[in-house]
Design an enzyme around this catalytic site. Structure first.
Site, short mmCIF file in Angstrom:
data_model
loop_
_atom_site.label_atom_id
_atom_site.label_comp_id
_atom_site.label_asym_id
_atom_site.label_seq_id
_atom_site.Cartn_x
_atom_site.Cartn_y
_atom_site.Cartn_z
CD GLU A 46 16.29 -8.51 53.21
OE1 GLU A 46 15.25 -8.42 52.53
OE2 GLU A 46 16.86 -9.59 53.46
CB THR A 47 13.88 -2.74 49.33
OG1 THR A 47 15.14 -2.28 48.83
CG2 THR A 47 12.86 -1.62 49.20
#
Length: 275
Positions: A46-47
């Site tokens: 995830e970002t």
């Protein structure tokens, strides 16, 4: 624009779950396609993109999470990483209120020892028959399976920690199954092998259809794991060990329809995003 990489749910570098964190100024969101490209470039599970809100809003910041292939509804480790980064980069102290698009207001409480507690919606499971093809995809027959409602995962209970560690899934089959069943991913879990350990249960998480072959430490999955194990063990305040290659610890506590997830975070990289 600055971008950071933070290892979450661990107190040392090169373990836990790495997340990208991009702090944005107040204003409109960038194009979703651009954020998706940044997440794909970062390559982490995830970002998080965090946008400051006006002072009169019901939250301090707005947060969105992107996996390499899709925008996601909820992410624990990237929220922990974002709260850690706000504390480190912007001097934010105490509680931070994040407004999310799909999961309501999420609060992160920073503690004096450096740990951070996330206040997330609980995702209690509903037992369902073992989906067709699951045992073949995992290479083991589950003891029980549970749908986790809006979280979108399949909680899969295995007999013991050794079995969870030994799972070598057919990831193409897992991706096909999750698409067919409308799932985000598959959680495998089992109790700790005995008392006196630093953890009470173990887990792993697979979401290949979203570009996450195996997630190192999945905070959001613990919103389902905590209610399940607290009910099964008849006690609250449990610790989960995610037995991925990188490993990580998530302290959990169930409070009605909310779950508190506590862990540490370590910044690994600060950089400049040029595009």
């Amino acid at each position: 624009m600055r971008i950071h990489v933070v290892d979450a749910f661990i107190d040392r570098p090169f373990a836990g779950n790495p997340a990208g964190v991009c702090l944005l100024d107040a204003g409109d969101w960038p194009e979703a396609a651009w954020m998706q490209q940044v997440a794909a470039e970062m390559g982490h599970s995830e970002t998080a993109f965090v946008r400051q809100l006006p002072a009169d809003e019901d939250a301090d910041w707005e947060i969105r999470w992107f996996a390499p292939l899709v925008e996601t509804n909820l992410c624990g480790h990237a929220t922990l990483a974002a709260a850690h980064t706000l504390r480190r980069e912007r001097g934010v102290v105490g509680a931070v209120r994040f407004r999310s698009r799909f999961s309501g207001i999420l609060t992160a409480h920073a503690h004096h020892d450096g740990s951070i507690t996330l206040d997330f919606p609980a995702a209690p499971g509903t037992e369902v028959p073992v989906p067709a093809g699951l045992s073949e995809a995992l290479g083991v027959m589950p003891e029980a399976t549970f749908r986790t409602g809006a979280l979108g995962d399949l909680l899969t209970v295995l007999p013991d920690e050794a079995t969870v560690r030994a799972v070598t899934p057919d990831l193409d089959a897992v991706a096909d199954l999750t698409r067919r069943e409308g799932l985000r991913g598959v959680i495998t879990t089992a109790p700790a092998p005995g008392p006196g350990l630093e953890y009470d249960f173990v887990s792993r998480f697979f979401s290949p259809a979203e570009g996450i072959l195996e997630d190192p430490v999945t905070g959001s999955a613990h919103t389902a794991l905590a209610p399940y194990w607290s009910a099964r063990m008849a006690r609250n305040g449990l610790t989960g060990l995610q037995v991925s290659a990188r490993t990580g610890l998530v302290r959990t506590a169930v409070h009605g329809d909310r779950v508190h997830l506590t862990g540490y975070a370590v910044t690994i990289l600060d950089g400049t995003l040029h595009v």
